[in-house]
Design an enzyme around this catalytic site. Structure first.
Site, short mmCIF file in Angstrom:
data_model
loop_
_atom_site.label_atom_id
_atom_site.label_comp_id
_atom_site.label_asym_id
_atom_site.label_seq_id
_atom_site.Cartn_x
_atom_site.Cartn_y
_atom_site.Cartn_z
N SER A 170 -13.32 51.56 31.91
CA SER A 170 -14.69 51.31 32.37
C SER A 170 -15.51 52.58 32.19
O SER A 170 -14.97 53.70 32.25
CB SER A 170 -14.68 50.91 33.85
N TYR A 186 -12.68 53.13 42.22
CA TYR A 186 -12.55 52.44 40.93
C TYR A 186 -12.58 53.43 39.77
O TYR A 186 -11.79 53.34 38.83
CB TYR A 186 -13.66 51.41 40.79
#
Length: 246
Positions: free
Chosen positions: A144, A157
């Site tokens: 990501s 995250y």
């Protein structure tokens, strides 16, 4: 006409929805036998129905990625049945929580790390010999942009995806002189459930669908991929090199 993955076996995690679901479908359409892994049995069965109705084939593996023993046994089962693995797509992951770093509960931190990082390492360990046994093994690990932006409240995250990218780079360096190619992928903002959870005020109609994003990731599984140890940016449509420290 034979597909680009005809006769190959591909393992896709997080295959019951989103990008994983679409990648699994598209790989099956290219001729791969897809080993579809996810927790949600209903989503896997729907995927199986779609793959079979299109003339493809799949093996369903209902497995929670916190089950480390199950991940270990998966490698053995693949070896026994197919002898090798041609493609790995490590797609499954959790968002965790968007929160100030000091407010993250220990149990949330530990579960997100377990699913996003520890299970990815365990999966790599389980199938690494199988990918090396293939003529042109391909490993695709989902990352990501959060791994690089380090936005406020995204620490958990972001840390998990940064860890996955570090594993990809090291694994690629270890296998540089083999046919195995290992790369990470930044899919960018995509119309998925996780994105809606992270950005509830965003209009999903402005985002590409999981099917569209999966179609751009799919070629990373093909034999003609020569890049390794890089990150493929879906929005830019190209591989990006990591900058080595001075």
């Amino acid at each position: 006409m034979a597909g680009r993955l005809e006769g190959k076996t591909a393992l896709v995690t997080g295959a019951s929805r989103g990008i994983g679901y679409q990648i699994a479908k598209q790989m099956a359409a290219e001729g791969a036998h897809v080993i579809a892994l996810a927790r949600t049995v209903g989503g896997l069965e729907e995927l199986d129905d779609e793959i079979k109705s299109a003339g493809g084939s799949a093996t369903l593996v209902p497995l929670d990625l916190t089950d480390m023993g199950g991940i270990d046994r998966l490698g053995g089962a693949i070896k026994q049945r197919w002898g090798k693995l041609d493609v790995l797509v490590a797609n499954a992951g959790l968002l965790g929580v968007l929160s100030p770093i000091g407010h993250i509960e220990a149990k949330v931190f530990e579960k997100t790390m377990t699913v996003n990082v520890t299970s990815t390492w365990r999966l790599i360990r389980s199938v690494d010999p199988l990918l090396k046994a293939a003529d042109a093994g391909r490993a695709i690990v989902m990352s990501s942009g959060a791994a690089h932006s380090a936005k406020a409240y995204w620490s958990l995250y972001a840390a998990t995806k940064a860890a996955c990218e570090a594993m990809v780079r090291s694994w690629a360096n270890e296998t540089m002189n083999t046919p195995l190619r290992v790369n990470a992928v930044n899919p960018g903002a995509t119309r998925t459930r996780m994105r809606a959870e992270a950005m509830p005020g965003e209009d999903p109609k402005n985002l590409p669908t999981a099917r569209e994003v999966a179609a751009k990731i799919l070629p990373l599984a093909f034999d003609d991929v020569t890049e390794t140890g890089k990150i493929f940016d879906v929005r830019e449509g190209r591989f990006l090199s990591y900058r080595d420290p001075a």
